[in-house]
Motif scaffolding. Sequence first.
Motif, short mmCIF file in Angstrom:
data_model
loop_
_atom_site.label_atom_id
_atom_site.label_comp_id
_atom_site.label_asym_id
_atom_site.label_seq_id
_atom_site.Cartn_x
_atom_site.Cartn_y
_atom_site.Cartn_z
N VAL B 56 34.99 46.42 30.32
CA VAL B 56 35.33 44.88 30.80
C VAL B 56 36.32 44.82 29.23
O VAL B 56 37.38 43.79 29.86
CB VAL B 56 34.06 44.52 30.04
N GLY B 57 36.66 45.07 28.79
CA GLY B 57 37.44 45.37 26.90
C GLY B 57 38.55 45.24 27.75
O GLY B 57 40.00 44.52 27.67
N ARG B 62 44.02 42.76 30.32
CA ARG B 62 45.09 42.97 31.00
C ARG B 62 44.83 41.63 31.70
O ARG B 62 45.69 40.42 32.67
CB ARG B 62 44.98 43.75 32.28
N LEU B 63 43.59 40.47 32.15
CA LEU B 63 43.90 39.37 32.61
C LEU B 63 43.56 38.31 31.13
O LEU B 63 43.71 37.18 32.25
CB LEU B 63 42.07 39.54 32.96
N TYR B 64 43.57 38.26 30.36
CA TYR B 64 43.71 36.81 29.15
C TYR B 64 42.58 36.49 29.09
O TYR B 64 42.14 35.59 29.58
CB TYR B 64 44.72 36.32 29.44
N LEU B 65 41.44 37.54 29.69
CA LEU B 65 40.31 36.90 29.90
C LEU B 65 38.87 37.63 29.02
O LEU B 65 39.40 38.80 28.45
CB LEU B 65 39.10 37.28 30.71
N ASP B 66 37.89 37.37 28.27
CA ASP B 66 37.12 37.60 27.18
C ASP B 66 36.33 37.73 27.81
O ASP B 66 35.46 37.25 29.30
CB ASP B 66 36.72 37.20 26.04
N SER B 67 34.43 38.61 27.57
CA SER B 67 33.93 39.05 27.95
C SER B 67 32.55 37.55 28.80
O SER B 67 31.61 38.38 28.96
CB SER B 67 32.63 40.20 27.17
N LEU B 73 31.14 36.65 35.91
CA LEU B 73 32.34 36.75 36.87
C LEU B 73 31.22 38.44 38.02
O LEU B 73 31.66 38.71 39.22
CB LEU B 73 33.80 36.27 36.57
N LEU B 74 31.97 38.93 36.81
CA LEU B 74 31.36 40.41 37.64
C LEU B 74 30.48 40.63 37.42
O LEU B 74 30.45 41.36 39.19
CB LEU B 74 31.52 41.69 36.38
#
Lengths: 142, 142
Positions: B56-57, B62-67, B73-74
């Motif tokens: 996830v990290g 890569r997506l500039y998103l955090d958990s 979303l996942l």
Amino acid sequence: MPDFDPLALENQLCFPLYAASKELTRRYKPFLDPLGLTYTQYVTMMALWGHDGVTVGELGSRLYLDSATLTPLLKRLEAHGYVDRKRSAEDEREVIVSLTDKGRELREKAVSVPYCMAGCIGISPEDAIQLKALLEKLLSSF
Amino acid sequence: MPDFDPLALENQLCFPLYAASKELTRRYKPFLDPLGLTYTQYVTMMALWGHDGVTVGELGSRLYLDSATLTPLLKRLEAHGYVDRKRSAEDEREVIVSLTDKGRELREKAVSVPYCMAGCIGISPEDAIQLKALLEKLLSSF
DNA sequence: CGTTGATTAATCGCGTGCGATTATATTGTG
DNA sequence: CACAATATAATCGCACGCGATTAATCAACG
């Protein structure tokens, strides 16, 4: 290029646009927190500092936002005492959004924000100007 | 320019960036709805089509998103049967995200999306290339 | 003058987006 | 080995963002 992948992240225009927008918004936060504004609220205040006494719809078309976003946002700005919302006398369907004195005073505290942010932008002024022009061209093409 | 206003909306770089990003995302919707994906989910799938079996990290960086954004979303992508989430055997703190067969098949349906979007972009290919380069420069400067 | 259609905000529902915190697992250090 | 420090994902709270619907008002037309 025999193996160009149209679905590769690095071949998208949308992705750096999406990512850069989020990153830049994040950079504003430390400068906007002292003002008690979120980024969207700050942009809304900029629009009002330019011209207030406008309807929710007019404000939305300038900001590319609809009433579903603006109404609760404006209520928060109203709760902070920065804006005033009242039904139009001529047309009761419209709500007129105006700055309060406190909202106008906030502008004085906000003038430093663009200069602070200029120091955070890691590209040259020439690149920034060109980037801005290209973004506006893209935006007006929609 | 004797009366340059640093707080005018039309003098901001951030605003057309913010507005163009939202508008472009909106343009994707009609092409992504048939796939059952939101824009962010689409970008996440592109990242995974490029390289899956990642934590996830890693995906987040890569997506500039955090958990906080990625985890729910996942889970939605997992509920749709597109991805698989399982704790790593070597390090129980990590969650490995992998594509399912259905997720890989979705790629076939998605290949047309970039071509459809190319028709929606109202600027020249040269401008688009330059815009992409400037956005990447801005992004990497952070 | 009443009724239909259009306009304007407000509301609803869902999915981000992210700072802050929490829970669990691993690593490092004495 | 014990135990503190670190790392990783999940969770929580709040604020967008927007498609869709609703409620109120206005305009038009017979």
